[in-house]
Scaffold this motif. Structure first.
Motif, mmCIF file in Angstrom:
data_model
loop_
_atom_site.group_PDB
_atom_site.id
_atom_site.type_symbol
_atom_site.label_atom_id
_atom_site.label_comp_id
_atom_site.label_asym_id
_atom_site.label_seq_id
_atom_site.Cartn_x
_atom_site.Cartn_y
_atom_site.Cartn_z
ATOM 1 N N SER A 131 0.811 -1.223 0.000
ATOM 2 C CA SER A 131 0.000 0.000 0.000
ATOM 3 C C SER A 131 0.840 1.268 0.000
ATOM 4 C CB SER A 131 -0.922 0.012 1.233
ATOM 5 O OG SER A 131 -0.155 0.055 2.434
ATOM 6 N N ARG A 132 2.151 1.120 -0.026
ATOM 7 C CA ARG A 132 3.041 2.279 0.108
ATOM 8 C C ARG A 132 3.024 3.145 -1.145
ATOM 9 N NH1 ARG A 132 5.983 -1.617 -2.295
ATOM 10 N NH2 ARG A 132 7.685 -0.995 -3.680
ATOM 11 N N ASP A 133 3.428 4.405 -0.974
ATOM 12 C CA ASP A 133 3.670 5.282 -2.103
ATOM 13 C C ASP A 133 5.063 5.008 -2.666
ATOM 14 O OD1 ASP A 133 1.213 6.582 -1.810
ATOM 15 O OD2 ASP A 133 2.056 7.968 -0.318
ATOM 16 N N ALA A 134 5.264 5.338 -3.922
ATOM 17 C CA ALA A 134 6.594 5.203 -4.510
ATOM 18 C C ALA A 134 7.568 6.114 -3.762
ATOM 19 C CB ALA A 134 6.553 5.584 -5.983
ATOM 20 N N PRO A 135 8.779 5.629 -3.470
ATOM 21 C CA PRO A 135 9.737 6.456 -2.737
ATOM 22 C C PRO A 135 10.140 7.683 -3.540
ATOM 23 C CG PRO A 135 10.795 4.475 -3.603
ATOM 24 C CD PRO A 135 9.325 4.304 -3.812
ATOM 25 N N ILE A 136 10.377 8.753 -2.833
ATOM 26 C CA ILE A 136 10.812 9.995 -3.469
ATOM 27 C C ILE A 136 12.325 9.945 -3.639
ATOM 28 C CG2 ILE A 136 10.969 12.494 -3.218
ATOM 29 C CD1 ILE A 136 8.377 12.368 -1.579
ATOM 30 N N VAL A 137 12.790 10.160 -4.851
ATOM 31 C CA VAL A 137 14.219 10.132 -5.152
ATOM 32 C C VAL A 137 14.686 11.556 -5.411
ATOM 33 C CG1 VAL A 137 16.020 9.186 -6.622
ATOM 34 C CG2 VAL A 137 13.944 7.845 -6.167
ATOM 35 N N SER A 138 15.603 12.036 -4.582
ATOM 36 C CA SER A 138 16.091 13.403 -4.728
ATOM 37 C C SER A 138 17.039 13.503 -5.919
ATOM 38 C CB SER A 138 16.817 13.833 -3.450
ATOM 39 O OG SER A 138 17.449 15.085 -3.638
ATOM 40 N N SER A 139 16.846 14.535 -6.731
ATOM 41 C CA SER A 139 17.728 14.757 -7.879
ATOM 42 C C SER A 139 19.126 15.173 -7.435
ATOM 43 C CB SER A 139 17.137 15.820 -8.801
ATOM 44 O OG SER A 139 16.951 17.042 -8.094
ATOM 45 N N ASP A 140 19.256 15.612 -6.184
ATOM 46 C CA ASP A 140 20.555 16.028 -5.658
ATOM 47 C C ASP A 140 21.374 14.850 -5.131
ATOM 48 O OD1 ASP A 140 19.923 18.693 -6.171
ATOM 49 O OD2 ASP A 140 18.975 18.943 -4.205
ATOM 50 N N ASP A 141 20.751 13.691 -5.021
ATOM 51 C CA ASP A 141 21.437 12.522 -4.477
ATOM 52 C C ASP A 141 22.128 11.785 -5.612
ATOM 53 O OD1 ASP A 141 22.298 10.255 -3.158
ATOM 54 O OD2 ASP A 141 20.420 9.963 -2.057
ATOM 55 N N THR A 142 23.444 11.839 -5.632
ATOM 56 C CA THR A 142 24.217 11.234 -6.725
ATOM 57 C C THR A 142 24.868 9.912 -6.325
ATOM 58 O OG1 THR A 142 26.180 12.521 -6.112
ATOM 59 C CG2 THR A 142 24.671 13.489 -7.748
ATOM 60 N N ARG A 143 24.497 9.367 -5.162
ATOM 61 C CA ARG A 143 25.074 8.094 -4.755
ATOM 62 C C ARG A 143 24.674 6.999 -5.756
ATOM 63 N NH1 ARG A 143 22.941 8.048 1.360
ATOM 64 N NH2 ARG A 143 21.204 9.066 0.283
ATOM 65 N N PRO A 144 25.614 6.130 -6.122
ATOM 66 C CA PRO A 144 25.333 5.142 -7.171
ATOM 67 C C PRO A 144 24.377 4.043 -6.697
ATOM 68 C CG PRO A 144 27.499 4.753 -6.236
ATOM 69 C CD PRO A 144 27.006 6.044 -5.646
ATOM 70 N N VAL A 145 23.553 3.590 -7.629
ATOM 71 C CA VAL A 145 22.583 2.519 -7.367
ATOM 72 C C VAL A 145 22.665 1.519 -8.521
ATOM 73 C CG1 VAL A 145 20.140 1.934 -7.045
ATOM 74 C CG2 VAL A 145 21.054 4.077 -6.089
ATOM 75 N N HIS A 146 22.560 0.252 -8.174
ATOM 76 C CA HIS A 146 22.588 -0.822 -9.167
ATOM 77 C C HIS A 146 21.354 -1.692 -8.961
ATOM 78 C CE1 HIS A 146 24.219 -3.533 -12.075
ATOM 79 N NE2 HIS A 146 24.571 -4.491 -11.233
ATOM 80 N N VAL A 147 20.652 -1.995 -10.047
ATOM 81 C CA VAL A 147 19.446 -2.825 -9.992
ATOM 82 C C VAL A 147 19.711 -4.139 -10.727
ATOM 83 C CG1 VAL A 147 17.014 -2.999 -10.672
ATOM 84 C CG2 VAL A 147 17.935 -0.810 -9.845
ATOM 85 N N ILE A 148 19.348 -5.251 -10.096
ATOM 86 C CA ILE A 148 19.523 -6.566 -10.720
ATOM 87 C C ILE A 148 18.180 -7.279 -10.746
ATOM 88 C CG2 ILE A 148 20.658 -8.808 -10.583
ATOM 89 C CD1 ILE A 148 22.979 -7.496 -9.181
ATOM 90 N N ALA A 149 17.808 -7.751 -11.929
ATOM 91 C CA ALA A 149 16.573 -8.503 -12.113
ATOM 92 C C ALA A 149 16.900 -9.970 -12.361
ATOM 93 C CB ALA A 149 15.796 -7.943 -13.306
ATOM 94 N N GLY A 150 16.031 -10.845 -11.888
ATOM 95 C CA GLY A 150 16.160 -12.260 -12.181
ATOM 96 C C GLY A 150 15.429 -12.592 -13.472
#
Length: 260
Positions: free
Chosen positions: A188-207
């Motif tokens: 039931s959660r809302d989509a998380p807010i992603v700040s445009s100022d946050d430049t920390r790297p993120v990696h997404v892996i799908a199966g």
């Protein structure tokens, strides 16, 4: 709350951030200890895995129905303090959502890997498919706090059919109950807010074989974080899959690109 923290640090390089693995629903730190912790430690990363309250060897099993996603976020932030220094979170499934929550609360998080993470926007599709497959086991398992019924409901969900039967039985025997409150918030959660100022790297892996979360959902998640995306062979529990080294290698290459 006394939380289990499994650590492998003997071969770690001190100039690198620590890795903190965050399990998904019904699991515990044990799912990372099967392969990932030793594998990453051997490659020079300090590898830690926390069991959220009510999971694994952490306290709170008798209170599991009361826990919220915020409680789980608090557990991860506590584990970050115990680990010390800069940390990269690696969150699986529900643990991916918890990791995203923590990312907004701690500057000691240097980056994040979302491994077969729950999608950016909640979907009832997975729950409905599980209900169709084993409705009685799923509902009674949760309502009656019966892990045997619950594990029966999860048979088609987490683990690859390519696994040896003995391993499938072992891993299913380790599944715990999950908080209905947390699961309700997850859907039931809302989509998380992603700040445009946050430049920390993120990696997404799908199966590639994960029927529970379509690749399109991972693409949406990666786009939201301006993240790299890798599609690896395997079922939902990529860290326990026969092809687990493919997803582990994807994480390792991303870590080297960003933190070496």
């Amino acid at each position: 709350m006394d939380l289990e923290l499994i650590s492998r640090t003997n071969e770690a390089r001190p100039d690198r951030p620590r890795l903190l693995f965050v399990h998904g629903g019904f699991h515990g730190a044990w799912c990372w200890d099967e392969h990932f912790l030793d594998w990453f430690s051997a490659r020079g990363w300090a590898a830690h895995a926390v069991s959220l309250r009510g999971h694994g060897a952490s306290e709170g099993h008798d209170q599991i129905r009361q826990f919220s996603m915020s409680d789980y976020c608090e557990d991860v932030l506590s584990a970050i303090d115990r680990v010390g220094g800069q940390v990269v979170l690696i969150g699986h499934s529900m643990g991916g959502v918890v990791s995203q929550m923590c990312m907004t609360k701690s500057n000691t998080i240097a980056g994040m890997v979302l491994l077969a993470s729950s999608p950016r926007r909640p979907s009832l599709r997975v729950a409905l498919r599980l209900l169709r497959a084993h409705p009685v086991s799923l509902l009674l398992g949760q309502a009656l706090k019966d892990p045997v019924r619950l594990r029966r409901a999860m048979i088609p969900f987490f683990l690859s059919p390519k696994l040896a039967p003995s391993l499938r039985e072992l891993y299913h025997s380790r599944l715990s109950l999950e908080s209905p409150m947390a699961m309700g918030e997850l859907f039931s959660r809302d989509a998380p807010i992603v700040s445009s100022d946050d430049t920390r790297p993120v990696h997404v892996i799908a199966g590639a074989d994960d029927w529970s979360i379509p690749v399109a959902e991972h693409k949406t998640l990666a786009s939201a974080y301006n993240a790299t995306l890798d599609i690896c062979p395997g079922w939902h529990d990529l860290m326990l899959d026969p092809d687990w080294q493919k997803s582990a290698g994807s994480i390792d290459r991303w870590l080297i690109r960003n933190f070496d």
